[in-house]
Design a protein around this motif. Structure first.
Motif, mmCIF file in Angstrom:
data_model
loop_
_atom_site.group_PDB
_atom_site.id
_atom_site.type_symbol
_atom_site.label_atom_id
_atom_site.label_comp_id
_atom_site.label_asym_id
_atom_site.label_seq_id
_atom_site.Cartn_x
_atom_site.Cartn_y
_atom_site.Cartn_z
ATOM 1 N N VAL A 21 19.198 -10.045 -76.997
ATOM 2 C CA VAL A 21 18.212 -9.769 -78.048
ATOM 3 C C VAL A 21 16.820 -9.757 -77.438
ATOM 4 N N PHE A 22 16.130 -8.642 -77.557
ATOM 5 C CA PHE A 22 14.735 -8.616 -77.144
ATOM 6 C C PHE A 22 13.918 -9.207 -78.292
ATOM 7 N N LEU A 55 15.736 -12.430 -74.828
ATOM 8 C CA LEU A 55 14.863 -12.011 -73.732
ATOM 9 C C LEU A 55 13.440 -11.912 -74.262
ATOM 10 N N VAL A 56 12.497 -12.554 -73.575
ATOM 11 C CA VAL A 56 11.105 -12.438 -73.980
ATOM 12 C C VAL A 56 10.311 -11.811 -72.842
ATOM 13 N N SER A 76 13.110 -14.987 -69.541
ATOM 14 C CA SER A 76 11.726 -14.558 -69.684
ATOM 15 C C SER A 76 11.276 -13.769 -68.457
ATOM 16 N N VAL A 77 10.601 -12.657 -68.703
ATOM 17 C CA VAL A 77 9.937 -11.921 -67.631
ATOM 18 C C VAL A 77 8.452 -11.991 -67.978
ATOM 19 N N ALA A 95 16.235 -2.744 -69.850
ATOM 20 C CA ALA A 95 17.468 -2.111 -69.357
ATOM 21 C C ALA A 95 17.942 -2.792 -68.077
ATOM 22 N N GLU A 96 17.018 -3.136 -67.216
ATOM 23 C CA GLU A 96 17.386 -3.791 -65.954
ATOM 24 C C GLU A 96 18.027 -5.153 -66.224
ATOM 25 N N VAL A 97 17.414 -5.920 -67.122
ATOM 26 C CA VAL A 97 17.980 -7.231 -67.454
ATOM 27 C C VAL A 97 19.358 -7.047 -68.100
#
Ligand SMILES: Cc1cc2nc3c(=O)[nH]c(=O)nc-3n(C[C@H](O)[C@H](O)[C@H](O)COP(=O)(O)OP(=O)(O)OC[C@H]3O[C@@H](n4cnc5c(N)ncnc54)[C@H](O)[C@@H]3O)c2cc1C
Ligand SMILES: Nc1ncnc2c1ncn2[C@@H]1O[C@H](COP(=O)(O)O)[C@@H](O)[C@H]1O
Lengths: 336, 260
Positions: A21-22, A55-56, A76-77, A95-97
């Motif tokens: 989940v973004f 994902l944050v 987290s990025v 997409a990469e994650v």
């Protein structure tokens, strides 16, 4: 003896269907839409038999709280380049994650941000996408999910056939629910490309809840005669803690700002309560509001078409009814 | 002296613009389904150009070309029954048109057709509407941008060009974002970007002789299929409340509807 396959193939054959989940943040803070998306991701993970991971992106405060809504972990990025929104950059990172984590379903909110990402992620992940979903996916008979179509006048069921799926969740469709507790935030390092969009400025009205997120909305139309009469609308909204909206001619005439215009050409909303005052209920207006959970119509014309779409109606003069309603709300609040 | 004017025109940077237009049922159309609720019932339905495509995307593109020179091409994915809306777009002022002769099965299919054409032609800007009002996807624009590996500005409500740099306001929740981006890019248009234009007689006449190309689709793998449609549960009917008794309305909203 044949063993009944009660739960179907999807559940049994894919034990680790990761749902990513973004979770969108604004100035580092999470809003309702993010909690809804994580709750939805958690429900989806249960439906497909997997785990929900949030994902944050960019700087964020207290991302661990997403665990409360069902995220088993939070990634987290926090690269500086993610501080402003560029769908090209965000999509590349998400997409990469998703690829590295082996995510099977990627979920986001159906906001201006989410909508700019769904199509890109669909292409990047070669994943079937459905935007603006209103139901948790079903896995009996393939992966199917519902969304509103024809401006809310119908609901469509779609089947996604690709291995990876991308969904954006319509606002106010999934109540945020605390099912767990805060989790640790894990920093992940992925390449963040240079963006080509330069954000110069973000202008937001301060104080009020933006219309697309509002649970309570008080809206008025041409029946109010002129901009000078909006005081009573604002007062009612203030007592209820509601956001104000208007019909299109009202915005076109400059009585109210354009961002308040709801309907087919304005914003589509789906609050829990929509109070329409002095609005006739033209089909183009209804297109933006008929997904509200409860509709109250105040109109002096008993024949106004809006009454057909309403749950509660008051046939009367707005100039008399609205102040009375505001008083009644005040009394109610004092007693509760 | 020749040359001076030429060089001036050159710095105005002529633009090559593509506007994607779709066909949708008229907003007042009755919504019903056939074939076991798997298909939209087009019987008796009037179709129009999607308002966001016509009023905002197309008109803004035409305005830009009127100022800086260049061309506006309109592109539609659909069958021959769409020619009517394509002619309308030409009558409003587009220079030429392309129709990809195929049923626009879903966003993925449409986006691949649009990107296929855009890749050959190198447009400065690809314009789309913010969404189609039938299936309300809001999906095609971002797909096209990704297929072209270009920036995407969604929900643009204001846009100005200076050379090849655009300054754009886009609608976000509760406000606007102001940004800059260089061509080439993809943009989806929201209300405010332009003012609707009604085609005049001259435009309608001219449209008849404007270039109009029909091309066949590129094959695309299907990832999403429509299972069925349903109508939302009907409202049970309005409950009328005495205008003198607003306490009752508040009570109902609290106890019965449970929204306050
Ligand atoms: C393609 C298209 C797109 C459109 N998009 C939108 C859209 O997005 N949003 C939108 O809102 N409209 C839209 N419209 C316009 C829409 O068709 C209607 O014209 C519009 O919604 C009417 O606004 P209204 O109800 O405020 O005004 P009116 O239709 O003028 O209605 C005023 C109402 O107020 C009532 N009234 C008058 N005095 C009083 C009083 N003292 N007390 C109580 N009631 C009173 C009257 O009985 C009447 O019902 C669109 C139209 C088209 C063609
Ligand atoms: N069949 C089509 N042909 C050309 N452009 C289309 C078609 N369908 C959608 N579009 C474009 O994509 C935009 C967004 O559509 P959607 O993603 O379906 O909401 C529309 O406003 C159009 O500009």
């Amino acid at each position: 003896m044949p063993i009944p396959k009660k739960f179907g193939m999807a559940r049994g054959s894919n034990p680790q269907q990761m749902v990513l989940v973004f979770a969108e943040s604004v100035n580092g803070k999470f809003k309702k839409a993010a909690f809804e998306a994580v709750t939805y991701g958690y429900e989806t993970a249960r439906a497909v038999g997997g785990e929900c991971v949030a994902l944050v992106l960019g700087p964020s405060e207290n991302a661990g709280q997403l665990g409360e809504y069902g995220a088993a972990k939070v990634l987290s990025v926090s690269d500086e380049k993610l501080a402003q929104f560029d769908s090209q950059v965000y999509a590349a990172v998400i997409a990469e994650v998703a690829k590295r984590q082996g995510a099977k379903v990627v979920v986001m909110s159906h906001t201006s941000t989410g909508r700019s990402l769904v199509g890109r992620l669909s292409v990047r992940l070669n994943a079937g996408a459905v935007s603006g979903v209103v139901s948790v996916p079903s896995v009996n008979g393939g992966f199917t999910v519902k969304k509103g179509v024809f401006s809310g006048k119908a609901i469509a069921t779609y089947r996604i056939k690709s291995d990876v799926k991308v969904l954006s969740l319509m606002g106010n469709e999934c109540r945020p629910e605390k099912t767990g507790s805060a989790v640790a935030v894990e920093e992940v390092s992925v390449p963040v490309p240079e963006g080509r969009i330069k954000v110069l400025e973000v202008k937001r009205q301060e104080g009020t809840v933006p219309l697309p997120e509002a649970e309570l909305v008080v809206s008025a139309g041409r029946g109010l005669k002129g901009p000078e009469n909006w005081g009573m609308i604002e007062e009612l909204a203030k007592e209820l803690g509601a956001t104000t909206a208007c019909s299109r001619p009202v915005a076109d005439a400059g009585w109210r700002p354009h961002h308040e215009h709801v309907g087919q050409t304005g914003i589509a909303i789906r609050p829990n309560l929509y109070i329409a005052i002095g609005i006739s209920g033209a089909i183009q207006h209804l297109a933006g509001v008929n997904n509200s959970k409860v509709i109250v119509v105040i109109n002096k014309d008993p024949e106004a078409p809006f009454f057909k779409a309403a749950d509660y109606g008051v046939v009367g003069d707005a100039f008399e009814v609205v102040p009375k309603l505001t008083e009644a709300v005040k009394k109610f609040k004092a007693a509760h | 002296m020749q040359g001076e004017n030429d060089s001036k025109n050159f710095t105005l940077s002529k633009m090559k613009l593509l506007v994607c237009i779709s066909k949708t049922p008229d907003t007042t159309a009755r919504i019903a389904f056939t074939d076991n609720d798997t298909k939209f019932d087009a019987n008796g339905v009037t179709f129009i150009m999607n308002p966001y495509d016509e009023w905002y995307a197309l008109v803004r593109a035409i305005e830009l070309v009127e100022k800086a020179g260049g061309t506006v091409t309109v592109l539609n994915v659909g069958d021959a029954s769409n020619d009517q809306i394509i002619r309308k777009a030409l009558a409003i002022g587009a220079n030429d048109a392309i129709r990809v002769n195929a049923e626009p099965a879903n966003s993925w299919f449409v986006a691949h057709q649009i990107a296929g054409i855009a890749k050959q032609e190198n447009y400065d800007i690809v314009f789309l509407g913010k969404e189609t009002i039938d299936y309300n996807g809001s999906e095609v624009g971002a797909m096209v941008a990704e297929l072209l590996e270009q920036p995407f500005v969604s929900y643009a409500s204001k846009m100005d060009m200076e050379g090849n740099t655009a300054t754009i306001e886009r609608d976000i929740e509760g406000g606007v974002e102001v940004l800059q981006v260089d061509t080439p890019f993809v943009l989806s248009a929201a209300k405010g970007l332009a003012e609707q234009r009604i085609p005049n007689m001259m435009g309608i006449m001219k449209a008849k002789s404007k270039p109009f190309k029909v091309v066949e689709p590129v094959p695309v793998e299907e990832l999403v299929e429509t299972v069925s449609f349903e109508l939302p549960p009907a409202k049970t009917g309005v409950k009328l409340v005495d205008p003198e008794n607003m306490e009752e309305l508040v009570r109902l909203l609290h106890e019965e509807a449970k929204v306050i």
